[in-house]
Every structure is written in C-alpha cells, then in structure tokens.
Design a protein around this motif. Structure first.
Motif, PDB file in Angstrom:
ATOM      1  N   LYS A  18       0.828  -1.211   0.000  1.00  0.00           N
ATOM      2  CA  LYS A  18       0.000   0.000   0.000  1.00  0.00           C
ATOM      3  C   LYS A  18       0.865   1.266   0.000  1.00  0.00           C
ATOM      4  O   LYS A  18       0.636   2.190  -0.779  1.00  0.00           O
ATOM      5  CB  LYS A  18      -0.908  -0.007   1.233  1.00  0.00           C
ATOM      6  CG  LYS A  18      -1.806   1.218   1.383  1.00  0.00           C
ATOM      7  CD  LYS A  18      -2.729   1.038   2.592  1.00  0.00           C
ATOM      8  CE  LYS A  18      -3.707   2.206   2.726  1.00  0.00           C
ATOM      9  NZ  LYS A  18      -3.023   3.457   3.085  1.00  0.00           N
ATOM     10  N   VAL A  19       1.883   1.293   0.873  1.00  0.00           N
ATOM     11  CA  VAL A  19       2.681   2.512   1.013  1.00  0.00           C
ATOM     12  C   VAL A  19       3.564   2.743  -0.213  1.00  0.00           C
ATOM     13  O   VAL A  19       3.753   3.887  -0.656  1.00  0.00           O
ATOM     14  CB  VAL A  19       3.523   2.455   2.302  1.00  0.00           C
ATOM     15  CG1 VAL A  19       4.402   3.683   2.417  1.00  0.00           C
ATOM     16  CG2 VAL A  19       2.622   2.349   3.521  1.00  0.00           C
ATOM     17  N   VAL A  20       4.103   1.673  -0.800  1.00  0.00           N
ATOM     18  CA  VAL A  20       4.892   1.819  -2.027  1.00  0.00           C
ATOM     19  C   VAL A  20       4.012   2.373  -3.148  1.00  0.00           C
ATOM     20  O   VAL A  20       4.425   3.271  -3.894  1.00  0.00           O
ATOM     21  CB  VAL A  20       5.533   0.477  -2.428  1.00  0.00           C
ATOM     22  CG1 VAL A  20       6.095   0.556  -3.846  1.00  0.00           C
ATOM     23  CG2 VAL A  20       6.648   0.102  -1.458  1.00  0.00           C
ATOM     24  N   THR A  21       2.809   1.854  -3.259  1.00  0.00           N
ATOM     25  CA  THR A  21       1.880   2.342  -4.284  1.00  0.00           C
ATOM     26  C   THR A  21       1.561   3.817  -4.076  1.00  0.00           C
ATOM     27  O   THR A  21       1.561   4.613  -5.024  1.00  0.00           O
ATOM     28  CB  THR A  21       0.585   1.517  -4.267  1.00  0.00           C
ATOM     29  OG1 THR A  21       0.895   0.138  -4.493  1.00  0.00           O
ATOM     30  CG2 THR A  21      -0.380   1.987  -5.347  1.00  0.00           C
ATOM     31  N   GLU A  22       1.307   4.206  -2.815  1.00  0.00           N
ATOM     32  CA  GLU A  22       1.001   5.602  -2.516  1.00  0.00           C
ATOM     33  C   GLU A  22       2.198   6.510  -2.801  1.00  0.00           C
ATOM     34  O   GLU A  22       2.027   7.670  -3.174  1.00  0.00           O
ATOM     35  CB  GLU A  22       0.590   5.741  -1.049  1.00  0.00           C
ATOM     36  CG  GLU A  22      -0.754   5.106  -0.721  1.00  0.00           C
ATOM     37  CD  GLU A  22      -1.057   5.127   0.766  1.00  0.00           C
ATOM     38  OE1 GLU A  22      -0.123   5.426   1.557  1.00  0.00           O
ATOM     39  OE2 GLU A  22      -2.205   4.830   1.145  1.00  0.00           O
ATOM     40  N   THR A  23       3.408   5.997  -2.636  1.00  0.00           N
ATOM     41  CA  THR A  23       4.607   6.791  -2.890  1.00  0.00           C
ATOM     42  C   THR A  23       4.833   6.976  -4.385  1.00  0.00           C
ATOM     43  O   THR A  23       5.192   8.065  -4.847  1.00  0.00           O
ATOM     44  CB  THR A  23       5.838   6.120  -2.255  1.00  0.00           C
ATOM     45  OG1 THR A  23       5.620   5.955  -0.840  1.00  0.00           O
ATOM     46  CG2 THR A  23       7.096   6.942  -2.481  1.00  0.00           C
TER      47      THR A  23
END
Length: 360
Positions: A18-23
């Motif tokens: 999730k966080v990689v995608t948001e970044t």
C-alpha cells in the motif's frame, strides 16, 4: 492495468504494498499503478507491465521466490525496493541483473516516512527504468556488481588530549532507540537548546543510512548533529549519531570526553548496541550522565540504563502511549532501570531540567 503502460507493484506484505503504491502514484503522472500480492503476480501481468516494482521486507524474500524467478524472463524493467537491515536485496538484485540505480533500500523503521524521504531516488529509478524499456530476456552474462554508497571516512583527528582549548568534562546525554526512533529523536533533539550538554545517540539503523539521518536531524534542530567518528571530542551543543557498523563507547580523560569506535561484531543482536554505549557511560561518567530509552523493539539498552542508574545517573524511559513499539522502554521500566517515565513530547523538557543541576 492498461496494456504495457501501467506499473505493477508486487509485495507480499500488505502495508508495504500500500505505502509503495502511494509513494509511486504521484511520481508517474497519469500512468496506472496496480498493486498485487505474490500469488497474483502472474506471468501475463508481469509481461504486460511497463515497469515491475518488487517490494520486500527482510522476512519477505522467501515468499517472493517464485515472483523473482518469473521476473527473470518477463522482459520488463525491474525496480527493487527493500525495507530492513538484510543484505539479501543486493543478492536478489544481482541475480535479477537489476542495475544499482534500480535498487532502493530503506530502513524498516517508519516505512511511510522513509519512502517519502526516498521519493527522489524512486522517481529517478522509475525514469531510468523507462529509458531501459523494453528490456529483453537477460543474456547469460555475469551479474553487474551492485554499487554501494560509501561515505568518505573523515580524517582521524588528533587525540583529544592534544586538542587546544578548554576541555569538556561535564554531563553527557545518552539516547538509545530503534523502531519509531527516527521521528522520536527528531522530536527530542529539536526541543533542546543550542548550548545543551553533548548528546550521544545509538539508533538501530542500516549503516548506509545513518549519515543521511544525522544530516536530516542537523537541518531540523538548533543543536549541531553529525555522524560520530573515532576519537571525536564532545562539546556542548553537539549531538553525534553512532555509525551503523561499529560498537560505540565513551571515553574520558583529564582533557575531555570523546568517542571510541570499536568492534563490528553484534552484541545482543545489535551493532551498535545501546547497552554498549550506556555501560561505557556508567563506567566512565557515572552521575555525570543522563540516559534515555526511546521507542523500539526488543530489550537493548535496559542493562546499560540500569548500570547508569546504579552509578548515579538520571534515567528515563518513554511511556507506552507515545511509543511506536513499547519494547525497549518497557523492559527498562520493568527492570527498574528508568527512574522516570514520560511521554515523548515531555522528554526534551525533562532533559533540560535535570541537566541544569548537573555539571556542564
């Protein structure tokens, strides 16, 4: 995903995915980003992506083994993002023939903030991957060596006894932290006055990121913050962060207090270890020291903090409510190593208060 124009993020850990995608999403304009687990990373999806982003924590590499094998022949540019202290990411990057510019490693501390800090590196890697596409199946050649950023080692100074000026023989503040410690240290250090006693810090972090972290603290705090080097004399208004690959101790002589970098072996599972630093403070400085344990996993620092308290030092542990992980502070409290327990926002004030009554 729209044909070969999308970016595919593959990670077994849901939070990392999730966080990689948001970044990545705000870095690539209108390009679609699709995030999937390792079980949904089919050959068709891998081959249909513009870029494949593989993301893994230290414990994820085994579960991603099948994806790594499929990635070898998918013919798409690969970007590998790793979170943690393991060197396995470099091994995987070599096996998949991923250039060093497409390997981005961050500490597994606060993944969201660390990825945000690394966004410029990720954006550069994505641009490089787009230049590289389409990538044919890798030819049978030896892997390119992975280049590791190595900070130049500062020139070793003269021994503290030989340095002119008035030597510092007062109080030293010793702080140990781990998971969640990057933000906690920012809060504490930014609350200290520019003429506060010297601060020494052990933060569990991969060695390649300690200097950057120290520089970030230096830019945000009134006091000076820098990476510690061997035989470095301490002075008021200076905080030093222990390197990530040497045990860190304090030494005291007639003409000052200075740092001592020692062995590279792990002690209690850590290098550097908070216990090692704090035990040296207890032995060398006694009651002219202050010990603080911040958020972190495990029990590192509890024994050293107890030795400091037994030697007459003031000691503190962060409270549970404000800790990201209530491990290290909890053990310090339970073993009566801390004489005070406070929330994060009050720790800087407490340090300033107790050091007013101690020699500077």
């Amino acid at each position: 995903m729209n044909g070969p124009n999308g970016i595919l993020v593959v990670a077994s850990d849901p939070l990392l995915r999730k966080v990689v995608t948001e970044t990545i999403t705000p870095l690539i304009g209108d390009t679609e980003v699709l995030a999937v687990s390792q079980t949904r990373a089919t050959p068709d999806r891998l081959a249909g992506a513009e870029i494949v982003v593989l993301a893994a924590r230290d414990n994820d590499f085994q579960s991603l083994g099948n994806v790594f094998e499929l990635s070898k022949t998918c013919g798409r540019p690969l970007l590998l993002i790793t979170a943690g202290e393991s060197t396995e990411g470099r091994t995987v990057a070599a096996q998949l023939k991923i250039p060093s510019g497409l390997l981005v490693s961050i500490p597994e501390l606060d993944i969201r903030s660390e990825l945000k800090a690394a966004s410029s590196r990720i954006e550069s890697a994505l641009r490089q991957a787009r230049v590289d596409r389409p990538r044919p199946a890798p030819p049978p050649v030896a892997p390119r060596p992975v280049q590791t950023r190595i900070s130049p080692e500062p020139a070793k100074p003269r021994p503290p006894e030989d340095i002119g000026g008035v030597p510092y023989l007062g109080t030293v503040i010793c702080i140990g932290s781990s998971t969640g410690g990057t933000d906690a240290l920012m809060t504490v250090l930014s609350g200290l006055d520019k003429d506060c006693p010297p601060v020494v810090i052990v933060q569990h972090m991969p060695k390649d990121y300690v200097e950057d972290f120290a520089n970030r603290l230096n830019q945000s705090c009134t006091i000076d913050v820098m990476l510690a080097y061997d035989s470095q004399p301490l002075r008021p208004g200076l905080a030093v962060v222990a390197p990530g690959d040497r045990q860190f101790r304090l030494r005291k002589g007639n003409k000052g207090i200075w740092t001592a970098l020692g062995e590279s072996e792990r002690i209690g599972g850590h290098c550097p270890a908070v216990d090692v630093m704090m035990k040296s403070a207890a032995q060398e400085l006694g009651k002219k020291s202050v010990g603080v344990i911040l958020t972190g996993m495990g029990r590192d620092g509890a024994e050293g903090l107890l030795e400091m308290r037994s030697a007459g030092a003031r000691t503190l542990a962060q409270d549970e409510a404000s800790s990201v992980v209530y491990g290290m502070p909890k053990v310090a409290f339970e073993e009566k190593a801390a004489d005070t327990v406070l929330p994060l926002q009050k720790i800087a004030g407490w340090i300033s208060g107790v050091t007013l009554t101690l020699p500077k």
